[in-house]
Structure formats: structure tokens, C-alpha cells
Write a protein that holds these residues in place. Structure first.
Motif, PDB file in Angstrom:
ATOM      1  N   CYS A 167     -53.386 -13.257  28.219  1.00 35.33           N
ATOM      2  CA  CYS A 167     -52.366 -12.473  28.906  1.00 35.33           C
ATOM      3  C   CYS A 167     -51.711 -11.525  27.903  1.00 35.33           C
ATOM      4  O   CYS A 167     -51.468 -11.899  26.759  1.00 35.33           O
ATOM      5  CB  CYS A 167     -51.317 -13.402  29.501  1.00 35.33           C
ATOM      6  SG  CYS A 167     -50.092 -12.548  30.501  1.00 35.33           S
ATOM      7  N   LYS A 210     -52.155 -13.855  35.669  1.00 35.82           N
ATOM      8  CA  LYS A 210     -51.631 -14.397  34.418  1.00 35.82           C
ATOM      9  C   LYS A 210     -50.385 -13.639  33.976  1.00 35.82           C
ATOM     10  O   LYS A 210     -49.458 -14.227  33.436  1.00 35.82           O
ATOM     11  CB  LYS A 210     -52.704 -14.373  33.325  1.00 35.82           C
ATOM     12  CG  LYS A 210     -53.714 -15.459  33.498  1.00 35.82           C
ATOM     13  CD  LYS A 210     -54.712 -15.486  32.384  1.00 35.82           C
ATOM     14  CE  LYS A 210     -55.714 -16.598  32.655  1.00 35.82           C
ATOM     15  NZ  LYS A 210     -56.785 -16.636  31.714  1.00 35.82           N
ATOM     16  N   LEU A 251     -50.286 -18.926  27.907  1.00 36.25           N
ATOM     17  CA  LEU A 251     -50.767 -17.739  28.618  1.00 36.25           C
ATOM     18  C   LEU A 251     -51.185 -16.628  27.654  1.00 36.25           C
ATOM     19  O   LEU A 251     -52.207 -15.976  27.855  1.00 36.25           O
ATOM     20  CB  LEU A 251     -49.697 -17.236  29.590  1.00 36.25           C
ATOM     21  CG  LEU A 251     -49.487 -18.130  30.810  1.00 36.25           C
ATOM     22  CD1 LEU A 251     -48.159 -17.809  31.487  1.00 36.25           C
ATOM     23  CD2 LEU A 251     -50.640 -17.987  31.780  1.00 36.25           C
ATOM     24  N   ASP A 275     -57.446 -12.143  37.922  1.00 38.21           N
ATOM     25  CA  ASP A 275     -56.940 -13.212  37.071  1.00 38.21           C
ATOM     26  C   ASP A 275     -55.944 -12.654  36.049  1.00 38.21           C
ATOM     27  O   ASP A 275     -54.945 -13.277  35.745  1.00 38.21           O
ATOM     28  CB  ASP A 275     -58.082 -13.914  36.337  1.00 38.21           C
ATOM     29  CG  ASP A 275     -58.938 -14.767  37.260  1.00 38.21           C
ATOM     30  OD1 ASP A 275     -58.447 -15.154  38.330  1.00 38.21           O
ATOM     31  OD2 ASP A 275     -60.100 -15.025  36.902  1.00 38.21           O
ATOM     32  N   LYS A 276     -56.242 -11.472  35.526  1.00 35.27           N
ATOM     33  CA  LYS A 276     -55.362 -10.832  34.547  1.00 35.27           C
ATOM     34  C   LYS A 276     -53.988 -10.581  35.171  1.00 35.27           C
ATOM     35  O   LYS A 276     -52.966 -10.914  34.587  1.00 35.27           O
ATOM     36  CB  LYS A 276     -55.977  -9.519  34.067  1.00 35.27           C
ATOM     37  CG  LYS A 276     -55.147  -8.766  33.058  1.00 35.27           C
ATOM     38  CD  LYS A 276     -55.867  -7.479  32.646  1.00 35.27           C
ATOM     39  CE  LYS A 276     -55.081  -6.705  31.623  1.00 35.27           C
ATOM     40  NZ  LYS A 276     -53.936  -6.024  32.172  1.00 35.27           N
TER      41      LYS A 276
END
Length: 147
Positions: A47, A23, A42, A19-20
Motif C-alpha cells: 500500500c 488497501k 499494509l 486490491d490496491k
């Protein structure tokens, strides 16, 4: 028989490594799309402002390429170094000069961008402006660098 109460632990992160990375790619995409609001969303979601694309460009580089002062301002306000370099040694100022993006150049210079930095090939922003056909801009940047 005795029972122990399970201990609840708080997760260290609200999103996993995948997910990191996603993003971070979305941050770059938001800069390319000139979407400063999405950049803020974000960043608020965790992020990192220093996210990079496959050429090492940050969202600030893309803001400069797109001549979008709002994107540049948003990223600098969130702590991104105005002189951050990509994998070829170019700063946002280099990219703005290559694209003749005067408005962005004025913003970057007004917020601490250095005219003295060179890319991996030894070229300044002024050199790149000249190389890409922005003769007047290149001359002006050279004059400013001499001050």
C-alpha cells in the motif's frame, strides 16, 4: 512437430488495481482506528503511504485528527511528507490545531511541520485553533510562527 517450452513471466504486481484501492482505504481505516501495527502491515504489503480518502486526507491527517502520535510517527518514518495537504489545503498540523491536539502538534512541529502554511481559505493552524475555541493554543502557535 516441435514444441517450445512456455516462458514463465513474473507478475508485475501481487495485487490488482481493485486490491490496491481497497488497501489504500484500509490504510485510512487503520489510522482512524489508531492501529499503527496494521498500517505497517499494509505498507509492507504494498500500500502506498500517500493513500487518500475522498476528501484528500491521508492517514497522517487522520492520525493528527485522532491525536495519535504513534500513527503519525509510523507514517512519517515511512516517508510521508509531514506537510502533505488535503483537498482543502489543510495539513496534519491544521487538523491537530482544530482538535486541540497539543501532543500531536508538538510532535509535528518537532519533525518539520510548517506553521506558515495556509489552507484554501487562507487560515494557518493558529487561526484554526482560535476559530475552534483553543484560544491559548492559537496564541502559542502564533507566537511560535513569529520566531
Amino acid at each position: 512437430m516441435t514444441f517450445t517450452k512456455p516462458v514463465k513471466t513474473k507478475p508485475k504486481s501481487t495485487f490488482c488495481a481493485a486490491d490496491k484501492q481497497a488497501k489504500e482505504l484500509l490504510l485510512i481505516a487503520a489510522a482512524i482506528a489508531d492501529d499503527a501495527d496494521e498500517i505497517i502491515n499494509l505498507l509492507d504489503a504494498g500500500c502506498v503511504v500517500t493513500a487518500r480518502d475522498e476528501q484528500g486526507r491521508t492517514a497522517l491527517h487522520w492520525g493528527a485528527i485522532r491525536n495519535n502520535i504513534t500513527v503519525c510517527w509510523t507514517l512519517v518514518r515511512h516517508g510521508l511528507d509531514i506537510n502533505v495537504r488535503d483537498s482543502s489545503g489543510k495539513t496534519a498540523l491544521h487538523w491537530a490545531a482544530m482538535n486541540g491536539a497539543r501532543t500531536t502538534i508538538e510532535y509535528l512541529l518537532g519533525h518539520g511541520a510548517s506553521l506558515k502554511l495556509t489552507d484554501a481559505e487562507g487560515r494557518t493552524a493558529a487561526d484554526l485553533a482560535l476559530e475552534f475555541g483553543y484560544t491559548d493554543l492559537g496564541r502559542e502557535l502564533n507566537e511560535l510562527a513569529q520566531e
